[in-house]
Each structure stands twice: as structure tokens, then as C-alpha cells.
Design an enzyme around this catalytic site. Structure first.
Site, PDB file in Angstrom:
ATOM      1  CD  GLU A  25       7.283   4.559  -8.782  1.00 16.09           C
ATOM      2  OE1 GLU A  25       6.266   3.869  -8.553  1.00 16.09           O
ATOM      3  OE2 GLU A  25       8.383   4.316  -8.267  1.00 16.09           O
TER       4      GLU A  25
ATOM      5  NE  ARG B   7      11.707   1.491 -10.090  1.00 16.78           N
ATOM      6  CZ  ARG B   7      11.433   0.832  -8.972  1.00 16.78           C
ATOM      7  NH1 ARG B   7      10.766  -0.300  -9.025  1.00 16.78           N
ATOM      8  NH2 ARG B   7      11.822   1.285  -7.811  1.00 16.78           N
TER       9      ARG B   7
ATOM     10  N   GLY C 138       1.282   2.704  -2.201  1.00 22.24           N
ATOM     11  CA  GLY C 138       0.217   1.830  -1.684  1.00 22.24           C
ATOM     12  C   GLY C 138      -0.275   2.157  -0.282  1.00 22.24           C
ATOM     13  CB  VAL C 139       1.338   2.057   3.058  1.00 21.84           C
ATOM     14  CG1 VAL C 139       0.908   2.357   4.493  1.00 21.84           C
ATOM     15  CG2 VAL C 139       1.681   0.584   2.888  1.00 21.84           C
TER      16      VAL C 139
ATOM     17  CG  HIS D 251      10.970   4.628  -3.874  1.00 21.30           C
ATOM     18  ND1 HIS D 251      11.077   4.315  -2.544  1.00 21.30           N
ATOM     19  CD2 HIS D 251      10.623   3.486  -4.503  1.00 21.30           C
ATOM     20  CE1 HIS D 251      10.818   3.030  -2.358  1.00 21.30           C
ATOM     21  NE2 HIS D 251      10.549   2.505  -3.540  1.00 21.30           N
TER      22      HIS D 251
ATOM     23  CG  ASN E  42       9.343  -1.741 -12.566  1.00 19.14           C
ATOM     24  OD1 ASN E  42      10.458  -2.238 -12.388  1.00 19.14           O
ATOM     25  ND2 ASN E  42       8.656  -1.156 -11.605  1.00 19.14           N
TER      26      ASN E  42
ATOM     27  CG  HIS F  62       7.390   5.840  -2.703  1.00 18.59           C
ATOM     28  ND1 HIS F  62       6.901   6.033  -3.978  1.00 18.59           N
ATOM     29  CD2 HIS F  62       7.505   4.498  -2.556  1.00 18.59           C
ATOM     30  CE1 HIS F  62       6.733   4.855  -4.565  1.00 18.59           C
ATOM     31  NE2 HIS F  62       7.097   3.912  -3.717  1.00 18.59           N
TER      32      HIS F  62
ATOM     33  NE  ARG G 127      12.944  -3.669   0.288  1.00 15.15           N
ATOM     34  CZ  ARG G 127      12.778  -2.864  -0.753  1.00 15.15           C
ATOM     35  NH1 ARG G 127      13.489  -1.767  -0.858  1.00 15.15           N
ATOM     36  NH2 ARG G 127      11.903  -3.162  -1.697  1.00 15.15           N
TER      37      ARG G 127
ATOM     38  CG  MET H 227      -0.520  -0.936   6.170  1.00 18.23           C
ATOM     39  SD  MET H 227       0.095  -1.217   7.856  1.00 18.23           S
ATOM     40  CE  MET H 227       1.554  -0.205   7.875  1.00 18.23           C
ATOM     41  NE  ARG H 228      -3.864  -4.661   0.613  1.00 19.47           N
ATOM     42  CZ  ARG H 228      -3.646  -4.746  -0.684  1.00 19.47           C
ATOM     43  NH1 ARG H 228      -4.567  -4.362  -1.522  1.00 19.47           N
ATOM     44  NH2 ARG H 228      -2.531  -5.218  -1.157  1.00 19.47           N
TER      45      ARG H 228
ATOM     46  CG  ASN I 281      -4.777   2.757  -0.886  1.00 15.59           C
ATOM     47  OD1 ASN I 281      -5.775   3.226  -1.411  1.00 15.59           O
ATOM     48  ND2 ASN I 281      -3.752   2.301  -1.581  1.00 15.59           N
TER      49      ASN I 281
HETATM   50  N1  LIG Z   1      -6.364  -0.040   1.316  1.00 13.33           N
HETATM   51  C1  LIG Z   1      -5.141  -0.213   1.802  1.00 13.33           C
HETATM   52  N2  LIG Z   1      -4.885   0.022   3.114  1.00 13.33           N
HETATM   53  C2  LIG Z   1      -3.660  -0.148   3.618  1.00 13.33           C
HETATM   54  N3  LIG Z   1      -2.588  -0.542   2.904  1.00 13.33           N
HETATM   55  C3  LIG Z   1      -2.766  -0.773   1.588  1.00 13.33           C
HETATM   56  C4  LIG Z   1      -4.039  -0.621   0.963  1.00 13.33           C
HETATM   57  N4  LIG Z   1      -3.908  -0.900  -0.351  1.00 13.33           N
HETATM   58  C5  LIG Z   1      -2.602  -1.241  -0.545  1.00 13.33           C
HETATM   59  N5  LIG Z   1      -1.915  -1.150   0.621  1.00 13.33           N
HETATM   60  C6  LIG Z   1      -0.511  -1.507   0.859  1.00 13.33           C
HETATM   61  O1  LIG Z   1       0.385  -0.974  -0.093  1.00 13.33           O
HETATM   62  C7  LIG Z   1       1.553  -1.808  -0.133  1.00 13.33           C
HETATM   63  C8  LIG Z   1       2.001  -1.961  -1.577  1.00 13.33           C
HETATM   64  O2  LIG Z   1       2.306  -0.695  -2.079  1.00 13.33           O
HETATM   65  P1  LIG Z   1       2.799  -0.451  -3.586  1.00 13.33           P
HETATM   66  O3  LIG Z   1       3.081   0.984  -3.720  1.00 13.33           O
HETATM   67  O4  LIG Z   1       1.826  -1.047  -4.509  1.00 13.33           O
HETATM   68  O5  LIG Z   1       4.144  -1.277  -3.546  1.00 13.33           O
HETATM   69  P2  LIG Z   1       5.196  -1.735  -4.673  1.00 13.33           P
HETATM   70  O6  LIG Z   1       5.002  -0.836  -5.871  1.00 13.33           O
HETATM   71  O7  LIG Z   1       6.512  -1.532  -4.002  1.00 13.33           O
HETATM   72  O8  LIG Z   1       4.888  -3.168  -4.946  1.00 13.33           O
HETATM   73  C9  LIG Z   1       1.195  -3.106   0.556  1.00 13.33           C
HETATM   74  O9  LIG Z   1       1.783  -3.170   1.836  1.00 13.33           O
HETATM   75  C10 LIG Z   1      -0.317  -2.992   0.723  1.00 13.33           C
HETATM   76  O10 LIG Z   1      -0.752  -3.615   1.888  1.00 13.33           O
HETATM   77  C1  LIG Z   2      13.976   0.861  -4.890  1.00 15.86           C
HETATM   78  C2  LIG Z   2      12.864   0.080  -4.308  1.00 15.86           C
HETATM   79  O1  LIG Z   2      12.838  -0.204  -3.132  1.00 15.86           O
HETATM   80  O2  LIG Z   2      11.871  -0.237  -5.137  1.00 15.86           O
HETATM   81  P1  LIG Z   2      10.533  -1.026  -4.752  1.00 15.86           P
HETATM   82  O3  LIG Z   2       9.775  -0.160  -3.796  1.00 15.86           O
HETATM   83  O4  LIG Z   2       9.848  -1.176  -6.090  1.00 15.86           O
HETATM   84  O5  LIG Z   2      10.944  -2.325  -4.132  1.00 15.86           O
HETATM   85 MG   LIG Z   3       6.322   0.749  -6.266  1.00 19.45          MG
END
Ligand SMILES: Nc1ncnc2c1ncn2[C@@H]1O[C@H](COP(=O)(O)OP(=O)(O)O)[C@@H](O)[C@H]1O
Ligand SMILES: CC(=O)OP(=O)(O)O
Ligand SMILES: [Mg+2]
Length: 403
Positions: A385, A91, A331-332, A180, A7, A208, A241, A284-285, A335
Site C-alpha cells: 500500500e 493513507r 499478513g495472513v 483496503h 499511515n 486482503h 472484529r 493467526m500465528r 504467510n
Molecule cells: N507466518 C505467518 N503465518 C500466519 N499468519 C501470519 C504470519 N505472519 C503474519 N501473520 C498474520 O498476519 C496478521 C497481520 O497482518 P498485517 O497485514 O500485517 O496486518 P495490519 O497491516 O492490518 O496490521 C496477523 O494476524 C499475523 O498473525
Molecule cells: C480499513 C482497515 O480495516 O484497516 P486495517 O486493516 O489497517 O485495520
Molecule cells: Mg494493513
């Protein structure tokens, strides 16, 4: 069969090495800050120790070379030689209208990805660098591309057209594409399996919610609407965003603040969302921690984030004339019980009943968080993914070998 999943972002490159015999990840890692003399490479063989190096890594070719060196490293490697890598899967964020499924990379495919640079200037050029870097370091290896947009190609025109002059669609392909898709498709299939019901019988909304966030209406297994649009900026409020805003804000603010197109684009993509409203963080954490300490801006940011997500779930329920399953992922979504709880407690009009205990439990893996009586099943399903990319790559390469 060994498959390397990549990726590639503009300044980063994430990878996972799969052994497809048992679909196991044998090593993974990332290179960050590509282009700088203090790039960071992290690499972790499964069951082994994580390695972190800070080094000058000026472009993607060099980043891939470093990754390959580690994969065959005498002490930390997981392969005897590079020749053991059978194929590479990438990806690709934007596939435009040309791709409704994954494809093997050839000259025509590369030309099309390049043609789409304009529609995804942050993502597609970086993906092409990843493909070129593999060609240079592993000449002759088969490559497959898996598109974020592909799953959403089933949307009807009613969902994908914008109510602006049609000539803009015909001349410049201005329409909703959605992103996504790999994740939305994966979790919808897992959800149906978990419930023991055919996907074709279900009305589903998949959320997502990661750094980027999008919500999809999946009717009988097909994407019929999704919140991201021509670019990944539309829809939900995200980490940095804005998501949906009145489009008239753009020329108004440009005039008042004397901003250029680049500056206003950067404002909406990188300096908005949770970050802008909390004034604290896009993570978000950190927002939740600040709320615990009584921070009012963090609370405002969280409430807007939740409210905007809930409105989309309502809209998509209306779009499908009902809702059987609501899925949270990324992530959010995986969790944050706080966010899931806030959303679900306001959807009782749908007959949705949250199981507070199940929602609050700190566990991983696929799980239900609605009660047995709930009319809408609410599920938390970790996305994967990379696994989808590895599987598509494996299947396409096996098919090509048969020919
Ligand atoms: N335990 C948790 N509680 C709340 N939010 C979380 C936790 N763990 C991860 N996150 C949130 O998930 C988000 C990242 O998500 P992720 O799917 O890994 O993103 P990306 O793949 O787009 O980088 C961040 O905002 C992070 O704060
Ligand atoms: C398409 C897109 O927003 O991807 P990412 O969540 O990885 O930033
Ligand atoms: Mg992602």
C-alpha cells in the site's frame, strides 16, 4: 524526488521514506503508544541498524518531529536536510463518496476529511492529526491523500445500498464504501501482469487477509462488490472484529448486558473475531501454534475464519458469474499456507486445483499456487500500500508542478 509516506493511526504513526528515482525505500519505522510517556519509536535506515527509543511522545506533532530528526540524523539519517523531502503522502481510510482517486491536500479536502469523522471515528481524526503535524513541522510542503475507499467507488448501487429506508442513505450517507482499496487495486494489477492477461478480461476475487480483512469482487479491473461496508467492521471474521452478524444481536445484547453504544461497538471491533472464539489471541500465528498443540478453541476459531472467507469467495463467484483468478494478500494471506490450503481444497467445484507443494513452500514474492490444469489461477501477491501511496503522491505533485 523524495517522498515520505505516512499511515497515522489514533495512537501510532507508521512511515516509509521513498527515493522515487528507483522507487526504493531508504528508511522506515513507526511510533507506537503516542500519548503516553513510554511511547516507542523505531526507525530503520535501509542497510543500517534499527534504532528503538522509549520516550514521552504526547501527540502526533511531536511524533513527526522525532521522525524528521532521525531522517536527518548525522549518524543514522538518510537525508542531508528536511528540505530534501519533496512531498508527503498519507493513507486516509474513509473518503466517503467525495473521492474516487487520490488528491493534493488543500483547505477543501481537509474540510471534507473532517466531515467524514463520523463515518470513521477511529481512523479519520488520526489521519487529520498526521496532516496537521506535517504542516507544523514542514510548512509549505505538498501533501497528497490516498483513500482506502477510492477504488470501491465503481461499485453499482445494487452492491452499495443496504436494504433499509433510503432516507438514511440520502440524509446520512449510510451505504457500503469498502476499504483496503489501495491493496485490492495493487494486487489485481500485479495479478494480471503475472498472468500476462489484460485485467479487463478477468473475473477476480482478491482476499486482503491481515489484522483487518476484506474480500473484493473485481470484474474486468473494477471493484463491483466488497465485504467491508459503511465501516471496516462488516464482512469477514477478523483478528478482533466480528464481521457479519445478525444486526438484531446488537439491541438484544445491549438490553441483556446493559451495555452502552460505545461498549457494544468496542465489543464488536476489539473483543470479537479470532480473539473471542479462541480466547487466546487475535494473531493467526498464535492460533496456528495452539492448534498444533491440540487446542480445540483455536481450531474452532480457525475453522470459522476459513469458512466465512470461503463463503464470500463463493458469493463473489456467483456475483460475477464465474472466477478466473483468486488472490491472497496481507499478513495472513501471504504467510498462512494452512488457511490458503483449507480454502482452496473446498473450491474444487470451481475446477480449482491447488498445487500443494507450491502452497507449502516458504518463499516470498509473487507466486502461483494452483496447478497448470487448474481452471482458476490462485496467486499469492505481497501487498504494498505504501508504494501505491508514494506513486500517487509523486504523480500528483509532478502534475501540479507542470501547471
Ligand atoms: N507466518 C505467518 N503465518 C500466519 N499468519 C501470519 C504470519 N505472519 C503474519 N501473520 C498474520 O498476519 C496478521 C497481520 O497482518 P498485517 O497485514 O500485517 O496486518 P495490519 O497491516 O492490518 O496490521 C496477523 O494476524 C499475523 O498473525
Ligand atoms: C480499513 C482497515 O480495516 O484497516 P486495517 O486493516 O489497517 O485495520
Ligand atoms: Mg494493513
Amino acid at each position: 524526488m523524495n517522498i515520505l509516506v505516512i499511515n497515522a493511526g489514533s495512537s501510532s504513526l507508521k512511515f516509509q521514506m521513498y527515493n522515487m528515482v528507483n522507487e526504493e525505500v531508504v528508511a522506515s519505522g513507526r511510533v507506537e503508544r503516542i500519548g503516553m510517556d513510554t511511547a516507542i519509536l523505531s526507525y530503520e535506515p535501509v542497510g543500517g541498524k534499527e534504532i528503538r527509543e522509549v520516550d514521552e511522545i504526547l501527540e502526533h506533532t511531536m511524533a513527526i518531529r522525532k521522525v524528521l530528526e532521525l531522517l536527518v540524523h548525522k549518524e543514522h539519517g538518510v537525508l542531508a536536510s528536511i528540505a530534501e523531502i519533496d512531498a508527503v503522502g498519507h493513507r486516509i481510510v474513509h473518503g466517503g463518496e467525495s473521492f474516487s482517486s487520490s488528491v493534493v491536500v488543500d483547505e477543501v479536502v481537509k474540510k471534507e476529511i473532517k466531515r467524514l469523522f463520523d463515518l470513521a471515528p477511529l481512523h479519520n481524526p488520526a489521519h487529520m492529526l498526521g496532516i496537521a503535524a506535517v504542516e507544523q513541522n514542514m510548512p509549505g510542503v505538498s501533501q497528497v491523500v490516498v483513500f482506502d475507499t477510492a477504488f470501491h467507488q465503481t461499485m453499482p448501487a445494487t452492491s452499495y445500498l443496504y436494504p433499509i429506508p433510503l432516507v438514511l442513505y440520502k440524509k446520512h450517507q449510510v451505504r457500503r464504501y469498502g476499504f483496503h482499496g489501495t491493496s485490492h487495486e495493487y494486487v489485481s494489477q500485479r495479478a494480471a501482469k503475472l498472468l500476462g492477461k489484460p485485467l479487463e478480461s478477468l473475473k477476480m476475487v482478491t482476499c486482503h487477509i491481515g489484522n483487518g480483512a476484506s474480500c473484493t469482487a473485481i470484474l474486468h479491473g473494477k471493484s463491483v462488490d466488497t465485504s467491508m461496508g459503511m465501516t471496516p467492521l462488516e464482512g469477514l471474521m477478523m483478528g478482533t472484529r466480528s464481521g457479519d452478524i445478525d444486526p438484531a444481536i446488537v439491541p438484544y445484547v445491549m438490553g441483556k448486558e446493559e451495555l452502552t453504544l460505545n461498549e457494544v461497538n468496542s465489543m464488536l471491533n476489539k473483543h470479537s473475531g479470532l480473539m473471542a472464539i479462541s480466547g487466546l489471541s487475535s494473531d493467526m500465528r498464535e492460533i496456528q501454534d495452539a492448534m498444533d498443540k491440540g487446542d480445540r478453541s483455536a481450531k474452532q476459531a480457525f475453522e470459522m475464519y476459513e469458512y466465512r472467507l470461503r463463503k464470500y469467495i463463493g458469493a463473489y463467484t456467483a456475483a460475477m458469474n464465474g472466477l478466473d483468478v483468486l488472490v491472497f494478500t496481507a499478513g495472513v494471506g501471504e504467510n498462512s499456507s494452512l488457511l490458503r490450503g483449507a480454502v482452496c481444497r473446498n473450491l474444487t467445484y470451481l475446477g480449482l486445483e491447488l498445487d500443494e507443494q507450491a502452497n507449502g513452500k516458504r518463499v516470498s514474492g509473487d507466486r502461483a499456487i494452483s496447478t497448470a490444469e487448474s481452471r482458476v489461477q490462485v496467486l499469492v501477491i505481497p501487498t504494498n500500500e505504501e508504494l501505491v501511496i508514494a506513486r500517487d503522491t509523486y504523480q500528483l505533485i509532478a502534475k501540479a508542478a507542470e501547471k
